[in-house]
Every structure is written in C-alpha cells, then in structure tokens.
Design a protein around this motif. Structure first.
Motif, short mmCIF file in Angstrom:
data_model
loop_
_atom_site.label_atom_id
_atom_site.label_comp_id
_atom_site.label_asym_id
_atom_site.label_seq_id
_atom_site.Cartn_x
_atom_site.Cartn_y
_atom_site.Cartn_z
N PRO A 25 -9.56 -70.53 23.21
CA PRO A 25 -10.11 -70.77 21.88
C PRO A 25 -10.30 -69.50 21.07
N ARG A 26 -10.61 -68.39 21.74
CA ARG A 26 -10.91 -67.19 20.96
C ARG A 26 -9.68 -66.65 20.25
N TYR A 28 -7.28 -68.66 18.81
CA TYR A 28 -6.70 -69.61 17.87
C TYR A 28 -6.69 -69.06 16.45
N VAL A 29 -5.65 -69.42 15.71
CA VAL A 29 -5.70 -69.25 14.26
C VAL A 29 -5.48 -70.62 13.64
N THR A 30 -5.91 -70.81 12.43
CA THR A 30 -5.73 -72.11 11.80
C THR A 30 -4.30 -72.22 11.26
N GLN A 159 -3.96 -54.73 18.19
CA GLN A 159 -5.25 -55.40 18.40
C GLN A 159 -5.11 -56.91 18.56
N LYS A 162 -4.65 -62.25 16.11
CA LYS A 162 -5.71 -62.72 15.23
C LYS A 162 -6.07 -61.66 14.17
N THR A 163 -6.05 -60.40 14.57
CA THR A 163 -6.31 -59.33 13.61
C THR A 163 -5.20 -59.27 12.57
N ALA A 165 -3.27 -61.70 11.75
CA ALA A 165 -3.36 -62.91 10.93
C ALA A 165 -4.38 -62.74 9.81
N GLY A 166 -5.54 -62.18 10.14
CA GLY A 166 -6.58 -61.99 9.14
C GLY A 166 -6.15 -61.05 8.04
N ARG A 240 -4.14 -74.63 17.61
CA ARG A 240 -4.80 -75.55 18.54
C ARG A 240 -3.86 -76.68 18.96
N LYS A 345 -4.39 -54.84 26.73
CA LYS A 345 -5.30 -55.89 27.18
C LYS A 345 -5.42 -57.03 26.17
N ASN A 346 -4.87 -56.82 24.98
CA ASN A 346 -4.85 -57.91 24.00
C ASN A 346 -3.59 -58.76 24.12
N THR B 3 -10.23 -69.38 12.91
CA THR B 3 -11.22 -70.34 13.37
C THR B 3 -12.45 -69.64 13.91
N THR B 5 -15.18 -68.73 16.49
CA THR B 5 -15.10 -68.59 17.93
C THR B 5 -16.32 -69.19 18.60
N GLU B 9 -17.71 -68.01 24.54
CA GLU B 9 -16.46 -67.38 24.97
C GLU B 9 -16.68 -65.96 25.46
N ARG B 19 -12.57 -56.50 15.50
CA ARG B 19 -11.75 -57.05 14.42
C ARG B 19 -12.44 -56.84 13.07
N TYR B 23 -11.29 -54.90 9.73
CA TYR B 23 -11.26 -55.51 8.39
C TYR B 23 -12.07 -54.67 7.39
#
Lengths: 493, 171
Positions: A25-26, A28-30, A159, A162-163, A165-166, A240, A345-346, B3, B5, B9, B19, B23
């Motif tokens: 879950p950590r 995931y991106v939408t 990183q 997710k980074t 993506a943001g 997801r 590690k990512n 999403t 978190t 987790e 992160r 940013y």
C-alpha cells in the motif's frame, strides 16, 4: 558504487524482492497521478507557438495523427497493461519472443539517452531568455544546466516511483495545465473584447492546403507528437487495481494531451497572426509577444519558470520509465551484468540510471561545447525517433498475436476493434519511419542517399547492432528473476 | 496526488518524510528561481534604451511592410526586441537553434520532436530583424541560410500573407 539510495548498507535480497514487486500500500499511486505522469511524458506547451502558425488547421494537424497514432498506441497499451505487468518488454516477449521483447524495451530506452540533452538544452535556453539571452550560446552555461539538472533528476528518481509521480504531476499542473488555461482565457478575453481572430476560423481553413510532399511531411511527422503514451505502463503495478485503473488513466491522459496540444495553439493563433509568429526567435519570444499584446509582459518570466518545471517533470518520468523496463528484462534473461541489475532499497535501478547518466553527460558536453555537434544534433533526434518507431512496430504485432494466442488471458480492458487499431497504428508507424528518411532543409551537405545512409546507419547501429551485442554477450549466470505480479491479479469489481 | 498511506505501514514515516523533504526542497528551489527570473527580466527590460528601441521597431515595421509581411505593432516589437534584438542577436548559433526548434519542428513536445517543414517566410523575416538589430551578424546568418537545402520539404510565402499557413506552397 553504493546500491543504496542513502549511502547505507546495500539492501538484502528480500528487501529487493519486496521493492520490485511494489504492491504494498505504501507504494500505490492513484490512477489520476498515473494519468498525469503519462501526460507529462508526452505533452507540454513547448509546441504551441509552432503549431499556432497553422491557425485552425492546427486542429487537423493534431486530430488526424491522434486518430491514426494516438488512439492505436494508447488503446492497445491500455489493453496490454491491463493484462500483463512489466510494460513493453513483457508484451512483446509474450506476444513474439523474449529477444524481440528486449529489442522493444532497448529501443524505448536508447531513445531517451539522446533526448535528455535536447530537452535540457531547451530548459537552459528558456532560463537564459529571461535572465540573459546571451547565455543561450555559452557552452559552459548550457553544459552546467544540463549536467546539474540531469543528475538531480537521477537522484530524485532513485527515491522511487512515488516521489517521481508526485513531482511530475506537480510539474504538469504548474508547468502545463495552469499556463495553458491562462493562454486560453487570455485568448477568449481577446475575442470577447471585440477583436477579430488573427487566424481565420471558418471551415475553409480547417484543412492545410495540400502541397505535395511538404504537406505529407508535416502531417506524418506529427504522428510522433504522441510518442511515449505507452511508456508509463511499466508502473502499472503501482496502481491498486491495475486492470481497471490503467485504462482509466490512459483515457484521461488522451483527453489531457489533446487539450494541451490543441487549445493553447488555437488561442495563440487568435491573438498573433501566423506571419508574426514565424518571426519570433524561439518559444519564449513567441510567448513574450503574446503577453506583450495584453500588456502583461511580466508574465513572461513566470511562464518561463512554469515551462522549466514542466520539462523537468517530464524528464523525471522518462528517467523512471524505460530504465525500469530494461531492468525487468535484464534480470529475467541476464542481458546485463549483475552490476547494472542492482537496486537500491527503494527498488530503483540506480546503477542503470548512473550508467545512462555517464553517456548522457558525455553527449551533453559534446552538445554544449562543440558547435558542430549542437547544429547537427537534429540528425540524432531523427535517428532516435526512428529507433523508437521499431518499438511501436513490435508493439502492434505483439498485441495482435496476443489476442490470438492468449484470448482468455484476463484483461481489465479490451480495446474495441483491436485488429484495426493495430493495423492502422502499424501503418502509421511505417509511414513515420519512411518520412524520417526524407531530408529536411537543415541537411545541407550531400545527397538524399547520403542522408538515407546516415539515418539508416544510425538506426542499424543503435536499434539493431547494440541490442544484438547485448543478446550475444549475455550470460545465464546473470539472471536474477524477480517474482512476477500479474496486472490483473486483483479481482475486478 | 498520491494515495494516503496507512498509518500501520512499516517504514512509512521515513519514506514519506524524505519524500516531503524532496517536495519542499523542489518548491523552495522553484520559488528562488522564479524570484531570480522576475528580477533579472525586469532589470534587462530597464536596461534597454527606450528611444533606440522605438526607432528600431519603426524601422523593422516599415521593412516588414515593404515585403508584405504582417508585423507586430511597433509598440509590441519595441517591447519584445528592445534595443538589442533580445534572443535574435545573442548569437547566430542561437538563432539557428531557434529556427530548428520553432520554425521547422513538428508538433511534438516530447521525445517525438524532430525537424519538419521549414517556412521560408521565416528566413526572410529573420534576416530583416538581424539587419536592423545586429547587422554585424548578417554574414553569418546568410551563410547559414545558404547552407539550407530549400527544396521539396520547405514552404514559401503566398502572394496573400493574410491567408497564412493554410495556403502554403512548395518551393
């Protein structure tokens, strides 16, 4: 070289496995974020002044390529990504063969190496236009901008998805969507004030006049405006419910790409006549002239900043995408030495990015310091787009075969009339490749055959010889397959 | 954009925190860059000789009219090109890049960018700008134009410029 993103001890095998499967879950991106990533990879305002020159015909010049190239590539990718994870390598490997799968992902990856210097050269010239135009021709300045931003991008990419993506989503919103809205609103205000549109907006100007090969070159070259729509499918496992959400992301991206390309170009053509647009020295000057018409020249540096943000956001998606696909095949089939397969590690293919960065830095330095390289760089852009088209040819053939050989494989989305889409997309790719052999005006020396030899030779070396060498030199002991996660392994609603 | 978190987790705090540091650093850098760009842009405009800018804009406007090109208003020309020609006069090489980037590229903004048709009207207009603002660079520009292969994949102006690019003709 450390394999850790933070300089600590290298991750153990289990950490790597968890990072690669990436379905926690950590991570995931939408689907909206993924749609923004796809859009950010392909579209920006950079092309708006170029296409505004064509007035209303710009709509035609974007819509026709959208029908024959954007829709086929996007819908076919949406179907394949909703059924198979791993991106273009997996699709072509499953549909045709593993070596061809490697060729496909190599073509996608190799293209980017030559893309970064021109993209970041554009960032350098945009910044220079605002702070000191003379800097644009200063090799040291251009080299510093390219190298610093590129390596900062590598650091950010390391990183994790997710980074990336943001930041790329933010880059799209700040650097493309907001300024596009400003341009369109100003255009509407211009018309609302009772001004007549600078470009005729009647039906008779919807089509560009047919002028033989020049028109053909113009239309077919625009197919490539949509190159890259499939690239972010490599991140399908960060959704997801990939089977359902990836097609949704793709549809949103299609809409955004069309809006970003078409509306600002038309809005500019309302305000600035084509003759005037063709008299501006670069994208920034065109925007400067646009804003000067409204007496808001102070917006020019802000727009410059926004364009820079959009370009860097787009670069991040290209850093994170193809290299990830290359990693998948490298680990599964041992096409690359273990050193290049290592992850931080990512779960990021940091060493591939670094190796790519070394090549990019060398090319960037040549680009920045040797005027002959800079002025001939467009030839490399032609060669690399030709290489990229090989990937599309393989993609369409693989998609058709997968429908026949794996009709019952679960797919979250089935593209309508897939056969027609693949045939149209394949023919469009072939047409774009053929037009790539037509020498443009910049090719001043030599004959048409010399040009064909240069482009064909480059295509052969980058697109065929190098991947063949990888195949020849691979070792079974280099294999480190990671557990596969199917895109549709979550039940559909 | 991403999403939320789940709080249980493992390792989330460190990753999320790093992160957000990234940013924040990117946002601060962007704001800093924006401030520099605003100040420098305003400073560059202030340094322009207003009278010279107006004179050159009038000269250029008349030159465009002579060859039938619809030009910007004199005020807009003065504002965009100033007294030094801005991006036009930095270096002929920069102009070559600009021509390649704007005047003859396809509609791609990403990796599909490659040369497309070259509008010959652009070369004619460019020459007038250089002649007005930086005549010392004219020879180099002419040499560049002479090196171009202006053939089947280029376009040239029509007799009626108001009909714009939709009425291009091959040379």
């Amino acid at each position: 070289m450390t394999t850790s993103g933070t300089g600590t001890a290298p991750p153990n095998r289990e950490q790597v496995r968890q990072a690669m499967t990436a379905r926690t879950p950590r991570n995931y991106v939408t689907w909206i974020t993924l749609a923004f990533m796809i859009t950010s990879s392909v579209a920006s305002l950079r092309a708006a002044p170029t296409m505004a020159v064509y007035g209303l015909a710009a709509v035609f010049l974007y819509v026709v390529p959208a029908l024959v190239f954007l829709l086929p590539t996007s819908l076919v990718s949406a179907e394949l990504a909703s059924g198979w994870s791993g991106g273009v390598y997996r699709w072509v490997a499953e549909g045709l063969s593993k070596p061809l799968g490697f060729l496909a992902v190599w073509c996608q990856f190799a293209m980017t190496i030559f893309y970064y210097p021109s993209l970041l050269g554009y960032v350098a010239s945009t910044f220079a236009y605002v702070i000191n135009p003379a800097l644009a021709s200063n090799g040291v300045y251009v080299a510093i901008v390219i190298v610093v931003i590129y390596w900062a991008g590598v650091w950010v990419s390391s990183q994790g998805t997710k980074t990336v993506a943001g930041l790329s989503s933010a880059g799209l919103i700040i650097g493309t969507l907001i300024p596009a809205a400003i341009l369109v609103v100003l255009g509407i205000v211009f018309l609302g004030q009772g001004n007549q549109s600078a470009a005729p907006m009647d039906a008779s100007h919807l089509l560009p006049q047919w002028t033989g090969i020049a028109s053909l070159v113009l239309i077919v070259n625009n197919f490539l405006s949509y190159a890259g729509m499939e690239m972010n499918s490599v991140h399908v496992n960060t959704l997801r419910n990939p089977g359902k959400e990836f097609p949704r992301a793709m549809f949103l991206a299609i809409g955004l790409v069309l809006v970003i390309f078409i509306l600002p170009a038309v809005a500019i053509s309302w305000v600035i006549p084509a003759d005037q647009l063709s008299l501006t020295a670069g994208v920034m000057q065109a925007f400067d002239a646009f804003f000067a018409n409204f007496g808001v020249s102070w917006l020019t540096p802000i727009l410059g900043l926004m364009l820079i943000a959009a370009s860097i956001g787009g670069m991040l998606t290209w850093l994170a995408g193809p290299s990830k696909g290359l990693l998948t095949v490298a680990r599964e089939e041992g096409y690359m030495p273990p050193f290049l397969q290592r992850l931080n590690k990512n779960g990021v293919q940091q060493n591939i990015l670094v190796a790519q960065g070394v090549f990019t830095t060398v090319i960037a330095l040549l680009y920045a310091f040797i005027p002959d390289v800079s002025s001939a760089y467009w030839i490399l852009s032609v060669i690399t787009t030709q290489v990229y088209l090989i990937m599309y040819l393989l993609l369409f053939v693989a998609a058709m075969r997968l429908r026949r050989t794996a009709p019952d494989h679960p797919r979250g989305y089935r593209a309508p009339a897939l056969g027609v889409l693949c045939v149209v997309g394949f023919l469009a790719s072939v047409a774009a490749m053929i037009i790539g052999f037509v020498p443009p005006a910049q090719f001043s020396s030599g004959s048409v055959w010399t040009y064909i030899l240069i482009v064909g030779g480059g295509l052969g070396i980058i697109g065929l010889l190098i991947p063949w060498l990888f195949l020849r030199l691979r070792k079974p002991s280099w294999r480190q397959p990671a557990p596969e996660v199917a895109a549709t392994d979550e039940p559909e609603a | 954009m991403t999403t939320t978190t789940p709080s249980h987790e493992a390792g989330r705090g460190t990753g999320g925190q790093r992160r957000w540091i990234t940013y924040t650093a990117a946002a601060v850098l962007l704001l800093l860059l924006g401030a520099i760009m605003m100040i420098q842009f305003a400073g560059h405009q202030d340094r322009q000789d207003e009278r010279e800018a107006e004179q050159k804009a009038a000269t250029l406007h008349a030159a465009f009219a002579d060859i039938g090109i619809t030009a910007f208003s004199e005020e807009t020309i003065a504002r965009v090109l100033g007294s030094d020609g801005g991006g036009f006069c930095t270096d002929p090489a920069a102009l070559v890049d600009a021509t390649a980037n704007l005047g003859s590229a396809n509609g791609a903004a990403g990796p599909g960018l490659r040369p497309s048709v070259l509008d010959e009207r652009r070369l004619e207009g460019d020459r007038l700008v250089i002649e007005t603002y930086c005549p010392d660079q004219l020879d180099e520009f002419d040499a560049y134009v002479d090196s171009l292969n202006l053939d089947d994949t280029t376009t040239q102006p029509t007799s009626d410029p108001s009909t714009d690019a939709s009425t291009e003709e091959t040379s």
